[in-house]
Each structure stands twice: as C-alpha cells, then as structure tokens.
Design an enzyme around this catalytic site. Structure first.
Site, PDB file in Angstrom:
ATOM      1  N   GLY A  72      36.986  52.838  45.817  1.00 33.12           N
ATOM      2  CA  GLY A  72      36.213  51.269  44.862  1.00 33.12           C
ATOM      3  C   GLY A  72      35.469  51.971  44.048  1.00 33.12           C
ATOM      4  N   CYS A  73      34.390  51.740  43.245  1.00 32.57           N
ATOM      5  CA  CYS A  73      33.079  52.311  42.812  1.00 32.57           C
ATOM      6  C   CYS A  73      32.021  51.788  43.433  1.00 32.57           C
ATOM      7  CB  CYS A  73      33.086  51.875  41.049  1.00 32.57           C
ATOM      8  SG  CYS A  73      33.322  49.842  41.276  1.00 32.57           S
ATOM      9  N   TYR A  74      31.956  50.752  43.854  1.00 32.07           N
ATOM     10  CA  TYR A  74      31.148  50.262  45.170  1.00 32.07           C
ATOM     11  C   TYR A  74      30.590  51.493  46.008  1.00 32.07           C
ATOM     12  CZ  TYR A  74      29.021  45.819  41.803  1.00 32.07           C
ATOM     13  OH  TYR A  74      29.125  45.434  40.944  1.00 32.07           O
TER      14      TYR A  74
END
Lengths: 345, 345, 345, 345
Positions: free
Chosen positions: C148-150
């Site tokens: 994921g991006c986070y």
C-alpha cells in the site's frame, strides 16, 4: 420578520440561500426541504453550518405556501414547474424560482431544455429577476424567475452598450465558470483530480441553454433582436463566473464616453461596481458577495470594445440575487443581509 | 461606538482585522496605517474591499492612542515592542498586539526569536489572549498579547486532557498551515507554482518559535512543565491550521469519558465546537470563521489518544481572536461581529 | 519484449501502470481490461493518452495468463483474490497484485478488511513487494503483493531506525494523502468544491486497514512486535503521500549518526533519496516519479526523532513500484522505464 | 551526441529545457548558466531534479558558442539581443532564443516592447520557430526566434482557417494562461493566496506585446494583413495556455469541411492533434507534453466558428518547441526526446 422556506436546500444554490438567510436580519427560516436528505441535519452535509445551525431537512409540501411569506425554489431544472402551480394555489407566499423553468416562453424552453413544459400558462406571469433591470416589475411580483449565472454575468457586463447601441454583432462572450456551477453531484468532471489545474470548454458552438435567456435579455434592452456567440468553460476554482465580452464599436468612441455610459447606467445600483479605467475585475474581488465588478477597455487598433465582469455564481448568480429580489418585493433596502465583505486572501 | 485603529493593516492579519471590523456593529474604525502603502487605498491591495470601502492607509503616530479606544497592532515580530511603550504613554487606548513580542518572558523571547527585546519591563503586564483560557484576566487587560495560530490550535485541542492529566509525554503535534500563514510577502515558497499540489515541512526538529508559547500554555494548564514535539508543515491551501496531536493515555480511558471532559471544559465557550464522536474536523468547516472545531479518538490497540483541531489561522488564529478579546475587554458579548457563517462550497 | 496485460486499467493505479509501461523500453502491452469501460478507448477516459495511444479496454479472461509474461492486477480490494487462482492455473505469467488481497495473513485480512478471504491458501506464496526490502525474494516471485501507499511511505521513512533499534514506542505517524488516493470514484469527498482548500482526517483512532501491513513490515524489520499510531489525512492535492513519523530515541544520538545509518541502509537503493541534513522533502520533488525522498531531524529538547518521507502515491505507492518489481523479477535494471524526471513547476 | 548549453537556466523556461534535455537520448548538456544562482546546484531551486542531477549553475561566457553545437537562451526579454552578436562571433553553435528579442522587425519590437533594440541588423537572419509552419527554413537556421506561448497557441488553432480564408475579422481570441507564464519571480499576482481560486484579465484593450507576433504570423499565412482582438487572462493553474478564438464565417461551411481542412493541414504534424468532432481540449490532456490539442465547432445560428486550443506554455509554448526546433535543425526525428506521455490524474 419575513417567514421563508427553501425547497431543495441540499444543493449548492439552496444551501447558499440558507447561508445568506442565516445572517439576514429580517428573515425567519421555517423550513428547508430535501428529498434525498430528509431527516438529516444540514451540518452533516455542510460542515460550515456546524457551529451555527442544527436545522434538519424536511419533506416538501405545498402547504409551505400558506405558512410562509416567501419560498425559494432551488431545484434542478424541470422540477420547479411541477410544483409552482400547487404552491400558488395553496397560499399567498411569493415564489422565487432559481431554476430555468420560468425564464423563457414555453416553446423556447422546450426547444433548448429538451423538456416538455408542464405549466406553460404560468410563465407569462413570472417576473425576470435580474434585479438591476427589473426593479419596478419586481416590486409587485408574485413569481420571480431568478436568472441564470451566465446571463446575469453577460447582461450586466454589456447592458449599457446594448441600450446605447454602440456595438455591432457578432458579440463574442467567452466565459469561465467555477466548478460549483456544475452542482453538488459528484461526476468525473467535478472530481478534484480532474478539475484542478484543468480548463475545459463545453457546449461549444452555441448549444448552451442559457443562450436564449441571454439573447432575450439583450434584445429586450436593445429593442431589437441580438444574438450572442457564447462559449462556456469550466475552470479550476470553486466559485465565480468570469466573462469576457468583445464586440466591434459602431463608430469611434472614447473610453471616457464609455465610462460615463456605464456610471450613469448603474448610478443607483449598489451591487454593480464599475472599476476605474485600466482596472479589471478579478474573482477574488467578488467571491462570497453579491457584487458584480465590471471593467471595460477599448482597442483602437481593431475598433473593438472588451467588457469584463466577475461575480460569484452562487451569490449574484443565484442565491444572493434571489434574496436581493426578496428584499425588493418586501420593501426592504435592496442590500439588507447582503453587505458582508468578501474574504481575501 | 468603540473607536479603533489598525497599525500595520496592509499585511494579512491587519487586513483581516479590517475585514471583520467592517462588519462589527459596535466599532468605528478611525485609521489604518501602513508604512509601505501609505497614501494608497486598501482596495488597491485587497480587491475584496473595493465595493465596500474607500479607506486609505495613513502613517503611524503614537497619538493614535489618545483618539481611540483600542489599537490593533498587526506588525511583523520585533516591531510592536518598539512602539508599545510610546503608545501606552500617549493615551489610554487598549492595545491588542497580534505579534509574538509580548507573549514570552524576555529571555525566552530573545532565545527563540534571536532578537533583543527592547521593552522587557512591559512584558509582565501583557495578558495572554487565548480567550477561552484567560477570560477573567482579559476583562481588565490594558495590553493583550494575542497568541500565535499554532499555539491557539494546539492548546485548544488538548487543554482538557492536560488539565485532567490523562496523557503522558511525548505529546506529538503535527500541524499543517495554509500559505497565508507565511504572510503577504511574495517568496519562492509562497509562489503559486511552488505551493499548489505541494506539502513541505519546515523548522523540523523543535526549532519553531511558537514552541515556547505552546509549552508555556500547556504547562500553565498542567501546573507542571510539559514539552511538545512539534512539526509545522505548509500545505496547498490559503487559510487554516489543521493540528493532529497524539499522546499516550496514562491509563485506560473510554472515549465517553474523554468526550464529557471536553464538553464540560468548553461548555460555555461559543467558539470551540466539540464534534460528535466519530466526526473529525475539516478546514472547510471553519474557514472564514472564528470557530475552532475539535474531534478526538482513542486507539485502544496502542493506548493513545488523538485530538484534531481545525481553525482559520487568520481568524481564530489572529484577527478574529483579537476582536473576540476586544469584545471581552469592552464588555460586549464575546461573539459580537464574529457570527458570520463560513462559506461552503 | 516482456508481454504484459493490465487487469482493471480504468482506475487510477491501472491507468498509471499504463502510462509508465507506455514509455518502458522492454515491455509490450497486449491488453488493458475494464469491466465498466469495455469497448471504449482509454483516451476517452484519460485525455493525456489522446496523442499517444488508441488502445481500447477489453474484457477480462483468465487466458491472459498464458499469452503474457506478466499481469498487473489493479482491481478494488476483494476482487483480485477471486481471479488469482484461475490466472495461476491458466498460465505461467507472473502476477503483480496492487490490491491489499495478498498482503496479510488470511485471518488478519478478514479482521481489518471485513471480508472473507476466498483464496487464503495462496497468501503464503505471495512475496511482499516493498522493493527495497525484499529484493532477493522478488527475484523468484510468482505472485507479488504490491504494498500500500501508506505502508511504503512509512516503512521506508523509518526502516533504518527500526532495524537499528534506536527508537521506542509510541511511533506516531501522521500522514497526508492526495485525493487520487481515494480513487477515481466521484464522491462527496473527492468533489473539487469539497476537496480544494480543505484537509480532513479519516479513520482516526487506529482503524485504517493499512495498519496491520505497516506493523507487519516494521515488526519484521525489528524482529519484534511493533505498533504504530497512525492518522491518515486527505489533503488538497492530486498526488502524493507526505508522512511525518515521530518517536522517542532510546538514547542520545547525534544527527550525524542517524544520517550515516540511513545512507548505509539505502546505499544501493536508487529510488530512496536521503536528503541533506536540514533539508526536508516536499511533494513537488517526487511527484510523477518513483522516488521516495526522506529527511530526518532530531529534537534534543524532547529527545525525539522525526522522519519525513514524500512519495507519489500512484508511482512509488502503486504503479511505479509494481513496475520496479517487474524489472527485478525479469532481471532488468531496477530503474528501467522509471527514470523520467518529475516536472516543476 | 549534440553538445548543448542553457543560458538562463534558473527561470521556468530554462529549467524546462533542462528537464526535457535530461531525458533526450541524443543530447549532452555541458553547461547551465544563471547570474543569480551561479555556484549553487539546480536541485536547490528545483527539488524535482534532486534525484537525477547534481549539475551546478555556472556563469555565462560567449565561449559557450565554440564548445557546443547548440545554445538555448532562456533570458528575460531584452537580454538575449545583448549577447547573441558575441555568441555568433565566438563560434558556430546554433542559437535558439526563447525570448521575444528576435521575433519582430526592430521598429515593431521597439514600439511594443518599449525598449531600444541593440542588434537590429541580426533580426532578419532569425528564423521563426513555430515548428509546424517553418520546417524548411528551420532546417538551415543558425538563429531561431522561438515563438511566444500565446502566439503558438492562437496561430496553431486557426492557421487552417486563415490559409483557407474562410473567416472574417474581427478575430476574437480570449486566452487563459497558467501562473507559470508570469515567470519564477515572486510577486503579488503570483502569490498562492492571490492566484488560487482567482481569474484576472491583464493588458486588456490590445496592449499585450504578443499581439504583433500573432498578427505577423496570421498575416503571413493569409498573405494579407490580419488583426487580432486579444485578451490574456491569468488562471489558477500552473501550466497551460487555453485559447478560445471566435470569428464569423465568410460563408456557410459545414463542420465536416472544416474538420477536413484541419486534418489535411496538420496531416504530417506529430504534435498537433485535431480532436474528434464534438470533443474539445482540456489542459490535463496536454500538460507536461509538447502537444497542442485543437477542437473546432460551428454555431450556425450566428454563422461563427470557434476554435479552441490547449498546450503547455512551458513545453510547446517554450522549451519543448525549442527542442523540437533543435531536432529539426540537427536532422533528428522531430519528436526525439519529446514523446513522454503526460500524467493524469
């Protein structure tokens, strides 16, 4: 206190009527209706109201017309015409309709809006709500057809030129609208990632439904048929209509003469501000207010004139002008509740 | 009417005092001063005032203190201290200073602001202007040290937790400020092309000059020394401070207990709005207003609490709070002139 | 040439895979699928592709796995798991899944994503795609669970600190995501008029589904269980994740030691750039690129460290990292097709 | 490899030449000069270059002309003319000047730019760099006068109409430029807080210095004198020129005829893309690229035609076209180094 209700208060225009009426010293708001949001608080949808209001959306009923002095209709085009007859039958409330339903003769409406008009016999009784041009008629209006944002912007920008018959066709209006003009509906085009840093023209080639309304207004001022070359564009900002209108001058005219023409025409109009020569409008000058700023320049090389206007599409282009019209109808000073200064930065 | 003047009205904070006072029913504005813009109209600089005001910037003189009831100082840090003594000598006007000059003990000021303080003997007499926490002292204030935007935002967000001693250090505050927080000066960082679609942290590692002010406020509430881990960030929006403060809970506490703590603490405070459980602030909810919205959540997995506040840096973070303080000093209702609803969209 | 297909190419992540692959010198794109847009051209939806491509969305079929070397899955969470088994059965294509479906153990997935996992037996075989930390495993991966991006943003920012065990809990991560992180779906929150000039936190209090993924990554690096205090926020920009992570230092440490720690850790990693001491990331420095910029500061007063990272959520946070992983798997230089410089202004 | 240098690389246009050349497969960049930034790294000023370049600004010297094959001049208007003579004397490098210094006859230049021209005798030898219209002349150019952004945008939009003599005056061009068009200088108007959510016209009334350049280009195509009614506007976005040009048709013409006219005219021009009938340009379709998108519509009611073009002012409007011209001069494919797809969202 003037008792009022807003039908369709969950959309941007209706919510803006709500916002302005919340600060209006002479108006009591009795009801806000919404079909989709019935039963929920307006602050859930509009967090700016959180600290000031706990009003809840209710359902619509024609009986609103008997318990109120004025009803604002802020519905999508095509819905107002289906309830105005029953509202007029149910009570004496003045009706100010922000949609396009009562702005045009029935046949013209049907041709541009691609819809059958269900109450064509009422259209004639509606008073055009471009406040600066219809003050006397508004004084005795029962039903107001509040004008569109583009028509207000374009007509105010060149009305003095049209009345004085100093320009010739083609009249080219190239206008930019903020994204709020597309309404609260979430679509591909209103998505932040598509709209920011973007500009896109739409309904190019003379197909926007505001064209007959603009031409009707200009032709009425000119006492002859005028046409408009109109391109609407969507710009990356929330509020505002920025209109640029160019036309040839019929004869050589000085900017001084033009300036006087405008100042005389709008002398007693509190919401139209003619800027100093060489100064031109910017949206930040009118955002959040009911003002329309206008600047004009002459290009001697091409013998053309360019008039530029800026206004807030949700205020002077919709809710603010509706309330200005209400003020006129009820004998208040035109500016009551509409004098809050805009913010900047 | 309360006679007032604004010293330094060409900057963003001063212009915001001007905007709000323009709609204040109990205040008459006698003068706005600007060194750089003396002689020119405020509407040249702030087109939002075009339709409402033709006031002209004048030069500063200490005699303003004898002809006015209140003077707002909206000068860059370091300039207020050089004129406050002469203003206090020249008349009885109350002085509300929006700069950092009188917020800290002299030695602390000099250490963080890297400037010699030229009027250290006056500092003690200044009343801290965080309105919600210093109401009684403000009632009799002669000189108000209006707090910074970050301190207002952070202290209001966690004051109930600090007073109730439910959290332990480290207290981590990660905050976003709008570009207006950097002032009206045009710089590389405030250039549109650099700021839009950008985020950048600055003064990372505990070096921002608001830190001692935050810690002074929190320590005073806690009756013990508290420190803050503070990172300011610049975000791509004009107005607002959005603060996220996280800390460990000393013991297991329910969100219901916390919610009651906040509601009790701010029970009679009109400008601090505790949001419903599960709802968190957004800038659009407070922009253009004097409100501070606060939302709180507990993370049981990590036994931490997160408090989030949103306010408009130019209103509750500067000009609005200054006027709230003026209202308190002059015995008006705290909210006078500050009740305009924010705009949305 | 590596033959590739994108399943779910009409969403932002899939379209970004398309954009980057269009400039990749070693990849041939054979198909892009979309359920909702099947039969229409990608340029109708993404005008940026107008001048370069006339590719048309096709329907999905498991046979894509036999005609391609690699398949990128850019589907909403919950959909990849229903087709990965049939794709793996139908051919030898490597599969790089950009969703959350294969990032977590089945039970953890079900608990955080509130969905039953339909292919739990395959999860173990998926290789975590945080390229900088799993290079060797990626070399022989059949199925990649692209992170994921986070998680990418937070783990890259503090991995050196976690491995060196210099920080103690609580680890507080306060992060800002651009609106593209919410996907192409038009909603109230992604409406331009709501998102611009706004900031809003969401899933506050430890409820975001990326938390177990972050903690899994950090715990694996630390060889002990670590927890994260995580608040995601939506900011008014299109692309980017800006993460601020603060934690206490276990013992006094100099910024020079920390700087060396980072430079050593990321010595041979082309896409992680450690900024000079005193310089901190800004989104404009990474937007449109596969880079992650990291800056670190120590606050001696509070004995805390703050690490800040910036990356483009659609590139290093999604499509770019997926292609970086493809490069690794197929023995190409990691940076192939990913070296285009970002734009500025 | 073609050896190149950029004089004035710290401004937006020069930095954009730098960005594009960094990805150009046939060009080696030997020097970037800047008076104000000499000795500092370009990555300090442009963080997007941080991960890719450590090039340092050097000082200017005419000897650049002997060590390079091509020199890009990206200086403010008025500075190029003072160094072009010495550069041409010092070596054989081709010179591509992005300023307005060599675009107009000396007397016209002096009249519109309000500056004395110091090298009027060289002007005649300069080849106009609107690539699509001057391909053959560019093949043997020594000095290229790269055209302005507005002229490129307007001329490309209506060249086919002008050559075919289907429109009559007045030709009304209403154009929007992004803030980067105002340059890197931080001013009141480029301040984020002024520019965002704002639109403002400037140089209204036929006073913009691009007018003679536009008219020269159109008149040359028409083989008769043509004038333009031109209003430039500043919009709240970083990159792009969005031009709307309206004019009356001399006789009734179908959109099909017009469409064929355009497609024939631009048949072999890779960077001008005529959109499908009924589709109109948006900035997001061209941002970051060297493309110019054009859409055209006819309004039969008013017998007018509206042509709309969109391009990136820093690419096709400046640096990209300069590099396109370099490609032509050096016998490369016109598109070399200019094929990167734009980003979206």
């Amino acid at each position: 206190m003037i008792k009022s209700a807003i039908v369709g208060a969950s959309g941007y225009s209706g919510a803006e009527v709500f916002r302005i009426l919340s600060g209006h010293p002479k108006v009591e708001l009795t009801a806000i209706t919404s079909t989709s949001r019935q039963g929920s608080s307006i602050s859930e949808l509009y967090p700016n109201t959180t600290s000031s209001s706990d009003m809840v959306f209710s359902s619509y009923s024609p009986t609103l017309a008997s318990g109120n002095d004025v009803i604002f209709l802020a519905l999508p085009h095509g819905q107002a015409m289906s309830i105005v007859p029953e509202l007029m039958a149910a009570g004496d409330a003045k009706i100010i309709d922000l949609s396009g339903d009562f702005r045009l003769p029935g046949s013209v409406y049907e041709s541009w809006y691609k819809k059958t008009h269900s109450a064509p016999n009422i259209i004639d009784s509606a008073v055009n709500g471009l406040s600066e041009l219809n003050y006397d008629a508004l004084l005795k209006a029962r039903l107001v057809a509040n004008p569109g944002c583009y028509p207000t912007s374009i007509i105010l920008a060149i009305a003095p030129l049209v009345v004085a018959k100093v320009i010739s066709e083609p009249i080219v209006a190239t206008c930019l609208s903020g994204v709020s003009g597309a309404g609260r509906a979430a679509t591909d085009l209103t998505h932040f990632c598509r709209a920011e840093n973007n500009v896109s023209a739409y309904k190019v080639g003379g197909t926007h439904q505001h064209i007959p309304e603009i031409e009707q207004g200009l032709s009425s001022l000119a006492q002859e048929t005028l046409k408009i070359v109109f391109t609407p564009q969507l710009g990356p900002f929330t509020r505002g209509i920025y209109s640029n209108i160019a036309a040839s001058l019929k004869k050589e005219t000085s900017i001084k003469e033009i300036d006087e023409l405008y100042r005389t025409f709008y002398d007693d109009k509190p919401f139209v501000k003619i800027l100093d020569q060489g100064v031109f409008p910017e949206l930040k000058g009118v955002s959040g207010t009911n003002f329309c700023h206008v600047g004009v320049a002459i290009d001697e090389r091409t013998n053309t004139i360019t008039a530029i206007s800026a206004l807030d599409n949700l205020v002077k282009g919709a809710a603010g002008q509706a309330i200005q019209n209400m003020n006129i109808i009820f004998g208040l000073d035109e500016t009551t509740g509409l004098t809050t200064m805009g913010s900047m930065p």
